[in-house]
Design a protein around this motif. Structure first.
Motif: not given
Length: 333
Positions: A271-294
């Motif tokens: 929750n610190f990473i997500k709400h304080v650092c403002r870094v998403p924990l999970r990749m976006t749907e597009a990144q999850l579809l693409i994989g390493d290239e993204a």
């Protein structure tokens, strides 16, 4: 040259020192290349590079943090009134590293140098984070992982290591850790489970079909971890409870402490990473579809049935399960 300074110290047992270094190196090889190629082979091809990078980055980050502050938190002098964690600080001076390894809070002294102890304990800390990575493959944002590693090492691993191994309150009560069963395996399993909850699920299509991209490479990674498993099992065999119900009680509440610690700290860090650092924990749907290239721009490794080029995502592609590619004559035509 003063040859008297080259004499072997009375406290040094060269055989024990050699075995500690050998066992530690074998455990280190469990992470790199062992688990690195295991993860790279057991995931879908589009995640091979990212999975290997997660292992490599974790191993490297832990090493830097370990010698700058984390080793003393796990095996140094007690910090504060309650024996929960050691006082953080660097362990970089060559004169200290060549001196006899001491465990001040536990009141112990080893018959090998401090540098050997630092290396030995480092590989266990590193593989704990690498084991956690296995739960996050194919779902966690790479930047979030880079932030997670030093935070979890500092606020979770060192507490468990000091409490059980370094002279902390569970050590004082006589808990027996069977070859890292609490500090490494129970900690990493709990953190991986809890962390996956906060990150969220993998892509639906990946959950439906997550066949390994290279079974032989995955098997090679499995066999690569075995010498290290044998090494640390021999080095720290533990002991049997053998009907001692008091010891069983100590073991149980120690396990509950480790589980509770990791549920709390892993949740707090995520929750610190997500709400304080403002870094998403999970990749976006597009990144999850693409994989390493993204994730890393490794286009050359992403040309396969599991990967979706950026142009398809921009065109609105959402299902790649039955995606067809043009056939060639074997010469690119």
């Amino acid at each position: 040259m003063n040859t008297s300074s080259l004499n072997t110290p009375d406290w040094l047992d060269t055989g024990d020192n050699a075995w500690q270094l050998t066992a530690a190196t074998l455990v280190g090889l469990q992470s790199i290349p062992g688990l690195m190629i295991l993860y790279g082979g057991v995931v879908k091809r589009k995640w091979a590079i990212n999975s290997a990078f997660m292992v490599l980055v974790a191993f490297a980050e832990v090493l830097v943090c370990w010698v700058i502050w984390a080793y003393k938190m796990g095996f140094g002098e007690q910090w504060g009134a309650f024996p929960l964690v050691g006082r953080p600080g660097p362990q970089l001076k060559i004169t200290e590293e060549l001196a006899q390894a001491l465990l001040p809070a536990a009141g112990g002294a080893e018959n090998f140098p401090l540098s050997t102890m630092i290396w030995f304990q480092f590989v266990f800390a590193a593989i704990t984070l690498v084991l956690i990575a296995g739960a996050f493959l194919g779902r966690m944002n790479f930047l979030a992982w880079v932030i997670f590693v030093p935070l979890w090492l500092t606020f979770s691993y060192t507490v468990g290591a000091f409490s059980i191994w370094g002279g902390g309150f569970l050590f004082e009560r006589g808990v027996m850790d069977y070859s890292g069963g609490y500090v490494i395996h129970l900690s990493s399993g709990t953190a991986g489970f809890v962390g996956s909850f906060w990150i969220g699920p993998r892509l639906a299509s990946d959950r439906a079909d997550f066949r390994p991209n290279n079974i032989l490479m995955a098997m090679a990674g499995v066999f690569g971890t075995k010498p290290g498993s044998i090494a640390f099992a021999i080095t720290n065999p533990g002991a049997a409870v053998d009907g001692n119900w008091k010891q069983l009680y100590i073991q149980l509440y120690s396990a509950l402490f480790v589980i509770g610690l990791n549920i709390f700290m892993t949740s707090l860090i995520m929750n610190f990473i997500k709400h304080v650092c403002r870094v998403p924990l999970r990749m976006t749907e597009a990144q999850l579809l693409i994989g390493d290239e993204a994730c890393h721009g490794e286009t050359a490794y992403a040309f396969d049935m599991d990967s979706v080029p950026h142009r398809d995502i921009e065109a609105g592609a959402t299902d790649v399960t039955h995606r067809e590619f043009p056939k060639t004559d074997g010469h690119g035509a």
